[in-house]
Scaffold this motif. Structure first.
Motif, PDB file in Angstrom:
ATOM      1  N   VAL A 176       0.864  -1.177   0.000  1.00  0.00           N
ATOM      2  CA  VAL A 176       0.000   0.000   0.000  1.00  0.00           C
ATOM      3  C   VAL A 176       0.904   1.231   0.000  1.00  0.00           C
ATOM      4  O   VAL A 176       0.886   2.019  -0.928  1.00  0.00           O
ATOM      5  CB  VAL A 176      -0.970   0.006   1.200  1.00  0.00           C
ATOM      6  CG1 VAL A 176      -1.789   1.292   1.232  1.00  0.00           C
ATOM      7  CG2 VAL A 176      -1.897  -1.198   1.135  1.00  0.00           C
ATOM      8  N   ILE A 177       1.733   1.359   1.047  1.00  0.00           N
ATOM      9  CA  ILE A 177       2.739   2.426   1.065  1.00  0.00           C
ATOM     10  C   ILE A 177       4.150   1.851   1.217  1.00  0.00           C
ATOM     11  O   ILE A 177       5.120   2.595   1.321  1.00  0.00           O
ATOM     12  CB  ILE A 177       2.471   3.485   2.148  1.00  0.00           C
ATOM     13  CG1 ILE A 177       2.504   2.882   3.544  1.00  0.00           C
ATOM     14  CG2 ILE A 177       1.186   4.229   1.857  1.00  0.00           C
ATOM     15  CD1 ILE A 177       2.551   3.900   4.667  1.00  0.00           C
ATOM     16  N   GLY A 178       4.255   0.546   1.257  1.00  0.00           N
ATOM     17  CA  GLY A 178       5.563  -0.099   1.315  1.00  0.00           C
ATOM     18  C   GLY A 178       6.427   0.357   2.473  1.00  0.00           C
ATOM     19  O   GLY A 178       7.614   0.569   2.313  1.00  0.00           O
ATOM     20  N   GLY A 179       5.806   0.533   3.642  1.00  0.00           N
ATOM     21  CA  GLY A 179       6.569   0.963   4.804  1.00  0.00           C
ATOM     22  C   GLY A 179       7.090   2.386   4.684  1.00  0.00           C
ATOM     23  O   GLY A 179       8.013   2.786   5.382  1.00  0.00           O
ATOM     24  N   GLY A 180       6.508   3.151   3.794  1.00  0.00           N
ATOM     25  CA  GLY A 180       6.936   4.527   3.581  1.00  0.00           C
ATOM     26  C   GLY A 180       7.858   4.687   2.390  1.00  0.00           C
ATOM     27  O   GLY A 180       8.238   5.799   2.043  1.00  0.00           O
ATOM     28  N   LEU A 203      -0.435   8.821  -2.629  1.00  0.00           N
ATOM     29  CA  LEU A 203      -0.435  10.280  -2.528  1.00  0.00           C
ATOM     30  C   LEU A 203      -0.877  10.938  -3.833  1.00  0.00           C
ATOM     31  O   LEU A 203      -1.630  11.915  -3.812  1.00  0.00           O
ATOM     32  CB  LEU A 203       0.942  10.788  -2.106  1.00  0.00           C
ATOM     33  CG  LEU A 203       1.380  10.386  -0.697  1.00  0.00           C
ATOM     34  CD1 LEU A 203       2.742  10.990  -0.376  1.00  0.00           C
ATOM     35  CD2 LEU A 203       0.356  10.785   0.351  1.00  0.00           C
ATOM     36  N   TYR A 204      -0.447  10.414  -4.963  1.00  0.00           N
ATOM     37  CA  TYR A 204      -0.865  10.984  -6.242  1.00  0.00           C
ATOM     38  C   TYR A 204      -2.360  10.772  -6.470  1.00  0.00           C
ATOM     39  O   TYR A 204      -3.043  11.651  -7.013  1.00  0.00           O
ATOM     40  CB  TYR A 204      -0.079  10.380  -7.399  1.00  0.00           C
ATOM     41  CG  TYR A 204       1.394  10.717  -7.450  1.00  0.00           C
ATOM     42  CD1 TYR A 204       2.000  11.562  -6.522  1.00  0.00           C
ATOM     43  CD2 TYR A 204       2.203  10.171  -8.431  1.00  0.00           C
ATOM     44  CE1 TYR A 204       3.346  11.851  -6.573  1.00  0.00           C
ATOM     45  CE2 TYR A 204       3.565  10.462  -8.506  1.00  0.00           C
ATOM     46  CZ  TYR A 204       4.128  11.299  -7.567  1.00  0.00           C
ATOM     47  OH  TYR A 204       5.468  11.583  -7.634  1.00  0.00           O
ATOM     48  N   ALA A 205      -2.886   9.622  -6.065  1.00  0.00           N
ATOM     49  CA  ALA A 205      -4.325   9.369  -6.204  1.00  0.00           C
ATOM     50  C   ALA A 205      -5.129  10.327  -5.325  1.00  0.00           C
ATOM     51  O   ALA A 205      -6.161  10.851  -5.759  1.00  0.00           O
ATOM     52  CB  ALA A 205      -4.639   7.917  -5.861  1.00  0.00           C
ATOM     53  N   LEU A 206      -4.646  10.569  -4.113  1.00  0.00           N
ATOM     54  CA  LEU A 206      -5.326  11.528  -3.229  1.00  0.00           C
ATOM     55  C   LEU A 206      -5.265  12.948  -3.800  1.00  0.00           C
ATOM     56  O   LEU A 206      -6.238  13.704  -3.690  1.00  0.00           O
ATOM     57  CB  LEU A 206      -4.723  11.483  -1.825  1.00  0.00           C
ATOM     58  CG  LEU A 206      -5.056  10.232  -1.015  1.00  0.00           C
ATOM     59  CD1 LEU A 206      -4.191  10.158   0.238  1.00  0.00           C
ATOM     60  CD2 LEU A 206      -6.531  10.180  -0.665  1.00  0.00           C
ATOM     61  N   ALA A 207      -4.140  13.298  -4.413  1.00  0.00           N
ATOM     62  CA  ALA A 207      -4.023  14.614  -5.048  1.00  0.00           C
ATOM     63  C   ALA A 207      -5.008  14.737  -6.212  1.00  0.00           C
ATOM     64  O   ALA A 207      -5.652  15.781  -6.374  1.00  0.00           O
ATOM     65  CB  ALA A 207      -2.590  14.847  -5.523  1.00  0.00           C
ATOM     66  N   LEU A 208      -5.132  13.676  -7.005  1.00  0.00           N
ATOM     67  CA  LEU A 208      -6.109  13.678  -8.105  1.00  0.00           C
ATOM     68  C   LEU A 208      -7.521  13.901  -7.575  1.00  0.00           C
ATOM     69  O   LEU A 208      -8.322  14.622  -8.187  1.00  0.00           O
ATOM     70  CB  LEU A 208      -6.074  12.342  -8.847  1.00  0.00           C
ATOM     71  CG  LEU A 208      -5.239  12.222 -10.097  1.00  0.00           C
ATOM     72  CD1 LEU A 208      -5.364  10.825 -10.680  1.00  0.00           C
ATOM     73  CD2 LEU A 208      -5.574  13.268 -11.121  1.00  0.00           C
ATOM     74  N   GLU A 209      -7.820  13.266  -6.468  1.00  0.00           N
ATOM     75  CA  GLU A 209      -9.142  13.406  -5.854  1.00  0.00           C
ATOM     76  C   GLU A 209      -9.426  14.861  -5.483  1.00  0.00           C
ATOM     77  O   GLU A 209     -10.548  15.339  -5.639  1.00  0.00           O
ATOM     78  CB  GLU A 209      -9.190  12.507  -4.615  1.00  0.00           C
ATOM     79  CG  GLU A 209     -10.563  12.143  -4.169  1.00  0.00           C
ATOM     80  CD  GLU A 209     -10.517  11.077  -3.092  1.00  0.00           C
ATOM     81  OE1 GLU A 209     -11.123  10.025  -3.313  1.00  0.00           O
ATOM     82  OE2 GLU A 209      -9.877  11.294  -2.042  1.00  0.00           O
ATOM     83  N   LEU A 244      -7.490   4.399  -8.367  1.00  0.00           N
ATOM     84  CA  LEU A 244      -6.236   3.841  -7.863  1.00  0.00           C
ATOM     85  C   LEU A 244      -5.054   4.708  -8.245  1.00  0.00           C
ATOM     86  O   LEU A 244      -5.155   5.626  -9.041  1.00  0.00           O
ATOM     87  CB  LEU A 244      -6.025   2.414  -8.397  1.00  0.00           C
ATOM     88  CG  LEU A 244      -6.044   2.190  -9.909  1.00  0.00           C
ATOM     89  CD1 LEU A 244      -4.687   2.427 -10.545  1.00  0.00           C
ATOM     90  CD2 LEU A 244      -6.476   0.760 -10.216  1.00  0.00           C
ATOM     91  N   GLY A 245      -3.927   4.346  -7.648  1.00  0.00           N
ATOM     92  CA  GLY A 245      -2.634   4.867  -8.050  1.00  0.00           C
ATOM     93  C   GLY A 245      -1.825   3.669  -8.513  1.00  0.00           C
ATOM     94  O   GLY A 245      -2.076   2.537  -8.084  1.00  0.00           O
ATOM     95  N   ALA A 269      -5.695   2.321   2.093  1.00  0.00           N
ATOM     96  CA  ALA A 269      -4.775   3.311   1.537  1.00  0.00           C
ATOM     97  C   ALA A 269      -4.969   4.667   2.208  1.00  0.00           C
ATOM     98  O   ALA A 269      -3.998   5.361   2.526  1.00  0.00           O
ATOM     99  CB  ALA A 269      -4.989   3.432   0.031  1.00  0.00           C
ATOM    100  N   ARG A 270      -6.214   5.033   2.458  1.00  0.00           N
ATOM    101  CA  ARG A 270      -6.490   6.313   3.123  1.00  0.00           C
ATOM    102  C   ARG A 270      -5.949   6.332   4.555  1.00  0.00           C
ATOM    103  O   ARG A 270      -5.394   7.335   4.997  1.00  0.00           O
ATOM    104  CB  ARG A 270      -7.992   6.599   3.114  1.00  0.00           C
ATOM    105  CG  ARG A 270      -8.532   6.871   1.732  1.00  0.00           C
ATOM    106  CD  ARG A 270     -10.055   6.998   1.740  1.00  0.00           C
ATOM    107  NE  ARG A 270     -10.587   7.021   0.406  1.00  0.00           N
ATOM    108  CZ  ARG A 270     -10.528   8.058  -0.430  1.00  0.00           C
ATOM    109  NH1 ARG A 270      -9.955   9.174  -0.040  1.00  0.00           N
ATOM    110  NH2 ARG A 270     -11.036   7.971  -1.633  1.00  0.00           N
TER     111      ARG A 270
END
Length: 134
Positions: A20-24, A31-37, A47-48, A70-71
């Motif tokens: 999901v975030i791969g441990g950071g 983050l890009y998907a949230l920015a698109l939103e 999705l991203g 993811a959120r």
């Protein structure tokens, strides 16, 4: 629906269905998907994804759905980074083995993992929790 794509030129480091975030270390898809939103509030952002667009990456695609998991991962990332900003505490703390494939190794030198291991682990607990996330 929309999807955010981050084009990669290196080897595949993220695993389909296990990240999901791969441990950071794999933040771009979420983050890009949230920015698109935020940019397109009337659209559904599905999705991203990471698209390894060279033969080094085998032209592989790793998709990460913009779901509750993811959120929550993004929210935890924001809490950890926000706490570090508030404290002014950003120590060098590479994950085990991370220096071997890091582009900044010429800046830090070959011994950053050894130096970081000598630091107090108490203040790194939030980072350790974040790194434990898939």
């Amino acid at each position: 629906s929309l999807r955010a794509t981050d084009y990669k030129t290196g080897k595949v480091r993220a695993k389909q269905g296990a990240t999901v975030i791969g441990g950071g270390s794999v933040l771009q898809p979420v983050l890009y998907a949230l920015a698109l939103e935020k940019l397109f509030p009337d659209a559904r952002v599905e999705l991203g994804r990471l698209y390894y667009c060279t033969s080094a990456g085998g032209f592989e695609e790793v998709s990460i759905p913009l779901d509750d998991e993811a959120r929550e991962a993004a929210a935890e990332l924001a809490r950890v980074v926000g706490g570090a900003l508030a404290e002014g505490f950003f120590p060098a703390a590479p994950a085990e083995g991370a220096c071997a494939c890091c582009d900044y190794r010429p800046v830090c030198g070959p011994y950053e993992e050894i130096r970081a291991a000598k630091k107090s682990r108490d203040r790194l607990v939030p980072l350790a929790r974040l790194r434990a996330r898939a």
